[in-house]
Design an enzyme around this catalytic site. Structure first.
Site, PDB file in Angstrom:
ATOM      1  N   PHE B 128       0.861  -1.173   0.000  1.00  0.00           N
ATOM      2  CA  PHE B 128       0.000   0.000   0.000  1.00  0.00           C
ATOM      3  C   PHE B 128       0.902   1.228   0.000  1.00  0.00           C
ATOM      4  O   PHE B 128       1.584   1.499   0.986  1.00  0.00           O
ATOM      5  CB  PHE B 128      -0.901  -0.024   1.242  1.00  0.00           C
ATOM      6  CG  PHE B 128      -1.949   1.051   1.255  1.00  0.00           C
ATOM      7  CD1 PHE B 128      -3.119   0.911   0.515  1.00  0.00           C
ATOM      8  CD2 PHE B 128      -1.780   2.204   2.006  1.00  0.00           C
ATOM      9  CE1 PHE B 128      -4.095   1.901   0.536  1.00  0.00           C
ATOM     10  CE2 PHE B 128      -2.745   3.205   2.026  1.00  0.00           C
ATOM     11  CZ  PHE B 128      -3.914   3.047   1.281  1.00  0.00           C
ATOM     12  N   ARG B 273       7.862 -13.546  42.724  1.00  0.00           N
ATOM     13  CA  ARG B 273       9.139 -12.843  42.772  1.00  0.00           C
ATOM     14  C   ARG B 273       9.308 -12.162  44.133  1.00  0.00           C
ATOM     15  O   ARG B 273       8.514 -11.298  44.495  1.00  0.00           O
ATOM     16  CB  ARG B 273       9.177 -11.797  41.644  1.00  0.00           C
ATOM     17  CG  ARG B 273      10.363 -10.868  41.681  1.00  0.00           C
ATOM     18  CD  ARG B 273      11.663 -11.609  41.448  1.00  0.00           C
ATOM     19  NE  ARG B 273      12.774 -10.672  41.318  1.00  0.00           N
ATOM     20  CZ  ARG B 273      14.040 -11.052  41.228  1.00  0.00           C
ATOM     21  NH1 ARG B 273      14.358 -12.338  41.282  1.00  0.00           N
ATOM     22  NH2 ARG B 273      14.991 -10.154  41.098  1.00  0.00           N
ATOM     23  N   GLU B 368      -0.080   4.536  11.027  1.00  0.00           N
ATOM     24  CA  GLU B 368      -1.518   4.684  10.790  1.00  0.00           C
ATOM     25  C   GLU B 368      -2.061   5.995  11.353  1.00  0.00           C
ATOM     26  O   GLU B 368      -3.185   6.061  11.821  1.00  0.00           O
ATOM     27  CB  GLU B 368      -2.307   3.491  11.367  1.00  0.00           C
ATOM     28  CG  GLU B 368      -1.992   2.151  10.735  1.00  0.00           C
ATOM     29  CD  GLU B 368      -2.452   2.038   9.288  1.00  0.00           C
ATOM     30  OE1 GLU B 368      -3.439   2.691   8.928  1.00  0.00           O
ATOM     31  OE2 GLU B 368      -1.787   1.304   8.530  1.00  0.00           O
TER      32      GLU B 368
END
Lengths: 250, 388
Positions: B128, B273, B368
């Site tokens: 495109f 953790r 975009e």
């Protein structure tokens, strides 16, 4: 041949479960639930039997709370023809479930009942065998291959050091091992069809059974945590530690 | 107002989740951390599975053989498909197929024969080509590539930049100016074969994204037949603009999927953790990061589903798509950043996917249409005539 497949709603096998702080059980809050993997194998086997022309109808059934309908819908999407939920608020145990299923079997008269060999939460591996005892049906547990013959089944079982092949008469109970088959992904067209398939909800009272638990869970504990390993400098040191610390050699 | 998923959506989404977990992630562990393709045999085997699932070619319209799935469900699927290391730019490594350039569904039958059908069969790839060095979000002004008519052909001169996949494509859509003084009504979309004399992939443009790199293209006296105009002469702007709006929804969804996965990994990690004698999960600083993640993901998810829902209903969705794109890319960037923080040193290693997500996610706030352009679109919609 009508095939009945009991399925159980369990914690998704990929969820890392945690024991509740009061040790009363596993924390199911916000946890994803799924069809017990062994039951999924049972559904797959039944659907394959139908596709091969050996089975005429596949019925998925579950005993548990209303939300078990989610798992029954999954079974319908995988190819079961209809589903039945025996709805109860109590957390049912193997004997109660086996009794409810035996009462249901009296109505349905299935020639083959395929169970998962065990559920991944309770790990009891009892329900199929109890059901066989209650109904007087022949049974072959932990199946890795099932062949349908004339009025009988040939079932291969994985046992220590080899394979055992049984021939059992129908009607029969089979429980599935892990390697029986690899369950498929439900296809989009079948997912769309699943909603239109019948899912009946009945109560234990309809079957005349009492699901009150007979076993009390006293405590649930997580497995002991593995201790950190050490690196030894020499073979002598290793032998010394194995002898005097781990005490695994003498 | 029912915001819950239907049973069908739950099952479809569950299927894709299982596919990512059982088929994609185990294979990905054996690939380079920056890989964007599966070995061909693996890919073919997985395409067989997505076909059996009835989900191959998700964005292909039903009349062209695609699955009959609405846009909301496709958006939900897109949020699942990106939940792995390469998921942002190579969701499921392309095993669900794709329509390629949706604009070709509006092409003439002859153009469809030559470009669309081979693309749907997986034989051709297209690119495109809109963005130029002068910009991409404002095609009415930015397009400087010129096309001049010469009998039955057009002679195109100019260039494009940040064009993905042009070096691997057999053809592409190239937007060029055909009437210099007509602004948005002077842009035309041409279908260009990449073996046309004068077409050149000038260079690969290296970016934060190590896979699916971009290219720079130059066109020198490139002759394209008049029959290769897509749509009508001087009507290319609408094609570009429609694509920009429509593309924002899946773009947002891909970011959300990555955020969901990162958040899930953090939720699993922090109770185990220990630092300074207690699990990370007991630290308020960590708890609040998790809370902010959850809120970021939820708001982005609902905005994106709302945009998809509006588009599905045939309502105007330009503002909603802009909000979804803006919020999803910014929210997902914050989520990935926080998760990296919670994982500490491990978070920045290539043993975990966070570093790839972190790099690639930064592009999403620019690609975009950057956040600022989205805000501009939303402001223009809110103020309307009051903007002057």
């Amino acid at each position: 041949m009508k095939v009945l497949v009991p399925v159980k709603r369990v914690v998704d096998a990929n969820v890392k479960v945690r024991v509740k702080p009061d040790n009363s059980g596993v924390d199911l809050n916000n946890v994803k639930m799924a069809v017990n993997p062994f039951c999924e194998i049972a559904i797959e086997e039944a659907v394959r039997l139908k596709e091969a022309g050996s089975a005429s109808e596949v019925i998925a059934v579950s005993v548990g709370a209303g939300n078990c309908q989610e798992q029954l819908r999954t079974c319908l999407a995988l190819g079961a023809d209809r589903a039945i939920l025996v709805e109860t608020d109590v957390d049912p145990q193997p004997l109660g479930i086996a009794k409810a299923l035996a009462a249901l079997q009296e109505k349905e008269g299935a020639e083959l009942v395929i169970f998962g060999k065990q559920s991944i939460d309770g790990d009891n591996a009892q329900t199929g065998q109890m059901f066989a005892a209650l109904t007087g049906m022949s049974q072959a547990t932990f199946a890795s291959e099932v062949k349908v013959g004339d009025g009988k089944l040939e079932v291969t079982r994985e046992i220590d050091g080899g394979l055992q092949t049984l021939s059992i008469k129908l009607p029969a109970v089979v429980t599935t091992d892990l390697r029986l088959n690899e369950p498929r992904y439900a296809s989009l067209p079948n997912i769309m069809k699943a909603k239109k398939k019948p899912l009946d909800v009945i109560s234990p009272a309809d079957l005349g059974v009492d699901l009150t638990p007979t076993v009390e869970v006293l405590s649930v504990e997580p497995p002991a945590e593995r201790e950190a390993g050490i690196i030894v400098e020499t073979v002598e040191e290793l032998v010394d530690k194995l002898k005097n610390e781990a005490k695994v050699i003498s | 107002m029912d915001l819950s998923l239907t049973e069908e959506q739950e099952l479809i989404v569950g299927n894709v989740r299982r596919f990512v977990r059982e088929e994609i992630v185990p294979r990905e562990l054996n690939l380079d951390p920056d890989a964007d393709e599966l070995p061909p045999d693996d890919k073919a085997a997985l395409v067989d599975k997505t076909r059996a699932m009835g989900l191959y070619g998700l964005d292909i319209p039903v009349e062209y053989g695609g699955p009959d799935i609405d846009l909301v469900t496709r958006t939900l699927i897109a949020m699942e498909m990106s939940q792995h290391r390469a998921g942002l730019y190579a969701p499921c490594y392309g095993t669900f197929g794709g329509a390629g350039l949706a604009q070709l569904f509006e092409a003439t039958e002859a153009q469809k024969e030559k470009y669309l059908y081979p693309t749907l069969r997986g034989e051709k790839r297209g690119f495109f080509g809109l963005t130029e060095p002068s910009g991409g979000s404002d095609p009415a002004r930015a397009i400087q590539t010129r096309a001049v008519r010469d009998g039955g052909e057009w002679i195109i001169n100019g260039g494009k930049i940040f064009i993905s996949g042009a070096d691997r494509a057999q053809y592409g859509l190239v937007f060029a100016r055909t009437s210099p003084d007509k602004g948005r009504n002077g842009v035309t979309c041409f279908i260009v074969d990449t073996d046309t004399p004068g077409f050149k992939v000038q260079r690969v443009v290296h970016t934060l994204r190590s896979a699916h790199y971009a290219t720079e293209l130059t066109f020198t006296d490139m002759r394209v037949p008049h029959a290769n105009i897509l749509g009508a002469e001087n009507r290319g702007f609408a094609i570009a603009n429609d694509r920009l709006s429509r593309q924002r929804i899946p773009y947002a969804a891909g970011c959300i999927g990555v955020a969901i996965k990162a958040h899930e990994m953090a939720l699993e990690y922090v109770p185990d953790r220990e630092t300074f004698g207690a699990p990370l999960s007991t630290r308020q600083a960590v708890q609040w990061m998790l809370v902010d993640n959850e809120i970021d993901i939820r708001q982005a998810r609902w905005l994106t589903l709302d945009a998809a829902h509006r588009a599905q209903q045939g309502l105007d969705f330009r503002k909603e798509a802009a909000m979804a794109k803006l919020v999803a890319t910014e929210a997902a960037s914050r989520v990935v950043d926080r998760c990296m923080q919670m994982f500490g040193g491990y978070g920045v290693t290539k043993d975990f996917p966070f570093e790839r997500w972190y790099r690639e996610m930064r592009i999403r706030r620019i690609g975009e249409g950057p956040s600022e352009v989205q805000r501009h679109i939303i402001a223009r919609d809110l103020l309307g005539a009051g903007l002057r």
